[in-house]
Design an enzyme around this catalytic site. Structure first.
Site, mmCIF file in Angstrom:
data_model
loop_
_atom_site.group_PDB
_atom_site.id
_atom_site.type_symbol
_atom_site.label_atom_id
_atom_site.label_comp_id
_atom_site.label_asym_id
_atom_site.label_seq_id
_atom_site.Cartn_x
_atom_site.Cartn_y
_atom_site.Cartn_z
ATOM 1 N N ASP A 1 41.355 17.979 68.955
ATOM 2 C CA ASP A 1 40.762 18.958 69.873
ATOM 3 C C ASP A 1 41.146 20.394 69.525
ATOM 4 O O ASP A 1 40.932 21.309 70.306
ATOM 5 C CB ASP A 1 41.140 18.638 71.328
ATOM 6 C CG ASP A 1 42.636 18.795 71.575
ATOM 7 O OD1 ASP A 1 43.395 18.873 70.578
ATOM 8 O OD2 ASP A 1 43.042 18.838 72.749
ATOM 9 N N HIS B 1 45.659 34.200 42.277
ATOM 10 C CA HIS B 1 45.679 33.905 43.709
ATOM 11 C C HIS B 1 46.678 32.800 44.047
ATOM 12 O O HIS B 1 46.378 31.862 44.770
ATOM 13 C CB HIS B 1 44.266 33.560 44.217
ATOM 14 C CG HIS B 1 43.377 34.767 44.298
ATOM 15 N ND1 HIS B 1 42.036 34.688 44.543
ATOM 16 C CD2 HIS B 1 43.644 36.091 44.160
ATOM 17 C CE1 HIS B 1 41.515 35.913 44.548
ATOM 18 N NE2 HIS B 1 42.481 36.774 44.309
ATOM 19 N N ASP C 1 51.133 40.451 46.717
ATOM 20 C CA ASP C 1 49.795 40.971 47.019
ATOM 21 C C ASP C 1 49.567 40.633 48.476
ATOM 22 O O ASP C 1 49.518 39.452 48.840
ATOM 23 C CB ASP C 1 48.752 40.323 46.099
ATOM 24 C CG ASP C 1 47.379 41.002 46.207
ATOM 25 O OD1 ASP C 1 47.124 41.692 47.212
ATOM 26 O OD2 ASP C 1 46.555 40.816 45.284
ATOM 27 N N ASP D 1 45.110 46.230 51.717
ATOM 28 C CA ASP D 1 45.273 45.321 50.572
ATOM 29 C C ASP D 1 46.144 46.035 49.545
ATOM 30 O O ASP D 1 45.686 46.963 48.875
ATOM 31 C CB ASP D 1 43.891 44.980 49.998
ATOM 32 C CG ASP D 1 43.969 43.935 48.892
ATOM 33 O OD1 ASP D 1 45.075 43.448 48.590
ATOM 34 O OD2 ASP D 1 42.903 43.612 48.318
ATOM 35 N N HIS E 1 40.841 40.472 35.512
ATOM 36 C CA HIS E 1 40.118 40.695 36.772
ATOM 37 C C HIS E 1 39.654 42.141 36.820
ATOM 38 O O HIS E 1 40.006 42.933 35.942
ATOM 39 C CB HIS E 1 41.000 40.356 37.983
ATOM 40 C CG HIS E 1 42.302 41.110 38.050
ATOM 41 N ND1 HIS E 1 42.405 42.392 38.527
ATOM 42 C CD2 HIS E 1 43.566 40.753 37.676
ATOM 43 C CE1 HIS E 1 43.678 42.791 38.464
ATOM 44 N NE2 HIS E 1 44.400 41.824 37.948
ATOM 45 N N HIS F 1 37.795 46.801 44.321
ATOM 46 C CA HIS F 1 36.766 46.267 45.211
ATOM 47 C C HIS F 1 36.766 47.124 46.463
ATOM 48 O O HIS F 1 37.719 47.864 46.729
ATOM 49 C CB HIS F 1 37.017 44.781 45.525
ATOM 50 C CG HIS F 1 38.358 44.489 46.147
ATOM 51 N ND1 HIS F 1 38.633 44.686 47.471
ATOM 52 C CD2 HIS F 1 39.514 44.032 45.594
ATOM 53 C CE1 HIS F 1 39.885 44.340 47.723
ATOM 54 N NE2 HIS F 1 40.456 43.953 46.594
ATOM 55 N N HIS G 1 37.754 41.797 50.810
ATOM 56 C CA HIS G 1 36.800 42.062 49.733
ATOM 57 C C HIS G 1 35.533 42.498 50.449
ATOM 58 O O HIS G 1 34.693 41.686 50.799
ATOM 59 C CB HIS G 1 36.559 40.821 48.870
ATOM 60 C CG HIS G 1 37.768 40.469 48.052
ATOM 61 N ND1 HIS G 1 37.935 39.253 47.441
ATOM 62 C CD2 HIS G 1 38.881 41.183 47.740
ATOM 63 C CE1 HIS G 1 39.101 39.235 46.805
ATOM 64 N NE2 HIS G 1 39.697 40.390 46.972
ATOM 65 N N GLU H 1 43.758 48.325 41.455
ATOM 66 C CA GLU H 1 44.758 47.287 41.240
ATOM 67 C C GLU H 1 44.756 46.704 39.825
ATOM 68 O O GLU H 1 44.407 45.557 39.607
ATOM 69 C CB GLU H 1 44.564 46.157 42.248
ATOM 70 C CG GLU H 1 43.137 45.654 42.401
ATOM 71 C CD GLU H 1 43.046 44.486 43.382
ATOM 72 O OE1 GLU H 1 43.886 43.567 43.289
ATOM 73 O OE2 GLU H 1 42.136 44.490 44.229
ATOM 74 N N TYR I 1 49.424 40.522 32.684
ATOM 75 C CA TYR I 1 49.992 39.180 32.823
ATOM 76 C C TYR I 1 50.343 38.633 31.437
ATOM 77 O O TYR I 1 49.447 38.372 30.637
ATOM 78 C CB TYR I 1 48.996 38.261 33.536
ATOM 79 C CG TYR I 1 48.431 38.927 34.774
ATOM 80 C CD1 TYR I 1 49.136 38.934 35.972
ATOM 81 C CD2 TYR I 1 47.197 39.605 34.720
ATOM 82 C CE1 TYR I 1 48.634 39.581 37.093
ATOM 83 C CE2 TYR I 1 46.692 40.258 35.836
ATOM 84 C CZ TYR I 1 47.414 40.245 37.020
ATOM 85 O OH TYR I 1 46.924 40.899 38.129
ATOM 86 N N ARG J 1 51.295 43.535 39.084
ATOM 87 C CA ARG J 1 50.084 44.142 39.646
ATOM 88 C C ARG J 1 50.547 45.245 40.587
ATOM 89 O O ARG J 1 51.506 45.060 41.336
ATOM 90 C CB ARG J 1 49.230 43.099 40.374
ATOM 91 C CG ARG J 1 47.872 43.621 40.827
ATOM 92 C CD ARG J 1 46.812 42.515 41.015
ATOM 93 N NE ARG J 1 47.140 41.562 42.063
ATOM 94 C CZ ARG J 1 47.413 40.285 41.856
ATOM 95 N NH1 ARG J 1 47.417 39.799 40.622
ATOM 96 N NH2 ARG J 1 47.700 39.488 42.854
ATOM 97 N N GLU K 1 48.812 47.880 43.349
ATOM 98 C CA GLU K 1 47.535 48.114 44.046
ATOM 99 C C GLU K 1 47.698 49.082 45.209
ATOM 100 O O GLU K 1 48.557 48.896 46.068
ATOM 101 C CB GLU K 1 47.005 46.777 44.585
ATOM 102 C CG GLU K 1 45.756 46.878 45.450
ATOM 103 C CD GLU K 1 45.264 45.523 45.941
ATOM 104 O OE1 GLU K 1 46.083 44.592 46.049
ATOM 105 O OE2 GLU K 1 44.061 45.402 46.206
#
Ligand code: MN
Length: 413
Positions: A36, A238, A255, A266, A338, A342, A349, A368, A372, A381, A383
């Site tokens: 529930d 991610h 991040d 972000d 990447h 954005h 995003h 950002e 790596y 990274r 950002e």
């Protein structure tokens, strides 16, 4: 924010509508989790953008005919039992006060009211707001409604307003910038809590707990699943498991962001677990920081996101080869995989983005760059959140530590 803001936004939607049409927007429904229990409600962001209301089940209908314009908001019927169990739902006066919509009806009346408006207003167009990112996910209410209308009234034309409203949303007003700054400010508190407590031997999730505590204290929640990636895990973009032990001598990539009033920060930062960068870590870190600063300095109206991303690559082609992270400029895809930016707003995003997007005053973007190196078990990274102004840019997160010396000084306290 007072309700004139939402009235103005709906005016812009009306301006897009033909005479003899109506537009329908849904707040969305609760999603079942198990037994529930349901997932926490997440309001459809376009609905929120147009009404300022945040409750499941609500429906907004805009009608435009030769007789003029009509706005109707459908709210829940008073249900004494539901109020005892799950809390009170929005009242008519509150709905009017927040949204500025003057005609309020109850949700069970919507179907009949829609049928009446189709027949008596001789509508020919129904505008929906339908978004879909892949072919498999659960349809949102706007899509389901569009299918139903098509089935029941094959003579009507269905038009999707999603892209149009996303376009409105991509340009932020000063009130929205203030909301974003507030979200960034809370994020900064969270980042500093991490920095005060970070040490080798701790689990990644322990570091995240310090962040979450600060957010809760400020009535905010994470904009997205926090990434706390130590050592080699930082090469996974991610990574959200956050269950590894942070070792002495490693870097930890965070991040994260706070969501406040539905506006999302972000931010990414990369910190040395023991408070001091090694010479090699510092060398790599400063390459990313250099790329990030170059991108930020290039931000102004007219520039594309592609151009910004090219600045990162251009920097790495030289610096990453000099630092022997890669052997040739062609290997850049192995260390950077990447985009650099954005849009940011009611979604992390945020909507309205296309590859070739040209920056305009009012856009808010992230910057950002990442780097790596699997070989060296290092992921970095950095950002920040940046607003495009008439002349150039404004960094919304200027006070979140990112210089090597500042980070080390803070952590040695
Ligand atoms: Mn981001």
């Amino acid at each position: 924010m007072d309700n004139q803001l939402y009235i103005n936004r709906r005016e812009r939607v009306f301006a897009e509508m033909e005479e003899g049409s109506c537009a329908v927007f849904f707040a969305g429904e609760l999603v079942k989790r198990s037994s529930d229990s349901t997932y926490p409600f997440s309001v459809n962001r376009n609905f929120f953008y147009l009404t300022g209301l945040d409750e499941d089940g609500l429906v907004l209908q805009l009608v435009k005919t030769s007789q003029g314009r009509k706005e109707i908001l459908y709210i829940k019927e008073y249900d004494a039992m539901a109020e005892k169990w799950v809390g009170r739902s929005i009242r008519k006066e509150e709905a009017i006060e927040t949204s500025g919509v003057k005609v309020i009806q109850v949700i069970p009346q919507f179907d009949a009211a829609f049928a009446r408006s189709v027949n008596f207003n001789t509508l020919s167009i129904v505008y929906i707001d339908s978004e879909r990112f892949d072919t498999k996910s659960r349809p949102f209410e706007g899509e389901t409604f569009g299918k139903k209308v098509k089935d029941l009234y094959p003579g009507l034309t269905i038009v999707n307003l999603n892209t149009t409203i996303n376009g409105f949303r991509s340009l932020k007003t000063s009130a929205e910038i203030e909301a974003l700054k507030k979200a960034v400010d809370i994020t900064q508190h969270g980042v500093e809590a991490i920095l005060r407590n970070l040490k080798p031997g701790m689990k990644e999730y322990e570091a995240v707990a310090h962040f979450n505590y600060e957010l809760s204290r400020h009535n905010a929640k994470p904009s997205f699943d926090t990434i706390a990636a130590s050592g080699p895990e930082a090469c996974i973009l991610h990574y959200v498991q956050n269950d590894r032990t942070i070792n002495d001598g490693e870097l930890v990539l965070f991040d994260l962001g706070a969501e406040y009033g539905h506006y999302c920060a972000d931010i990414s930062r990369t910190f040395p677990a023991n408070g001091k960068f090694t010479e090699r870590q510092k060398e790599l870190y400063n390459i990313v920081l250099l790329a990030q600063k170059r991108v930020i300095e290039a931000i102004k109206p007219g520039v594309t996101l592609q151009t910004l991303n090219e600045i990162v690559k251009q920097t790495y082609r030289v610096e990453a080869v000099n630092a022997k992270i890669i052997d040739t400029p062609e290997q850049i895809d192995e260390i950077y995989y990447h985009g650099v930016s954005h849009l940011l707003g009611l979604d992390t995003h945020d909507v309205g983005q296309v590859e070739s997007m040209v920056l305009k005053p009012g856009h808010v973007i992230t910057v950002e760059p990442g780097l790596y190196s699997k070989k060296e078990k290092i992921g970095i990274r950095i950002e920040d959140d940046v607003r495009v102004t008439e002349q150039g840019y404004e960094i919304l997160s200027p006070d979140i530590l990112k210089e090597v010396e500042d980070i080390e000084a803070f952590m040695s306290r």
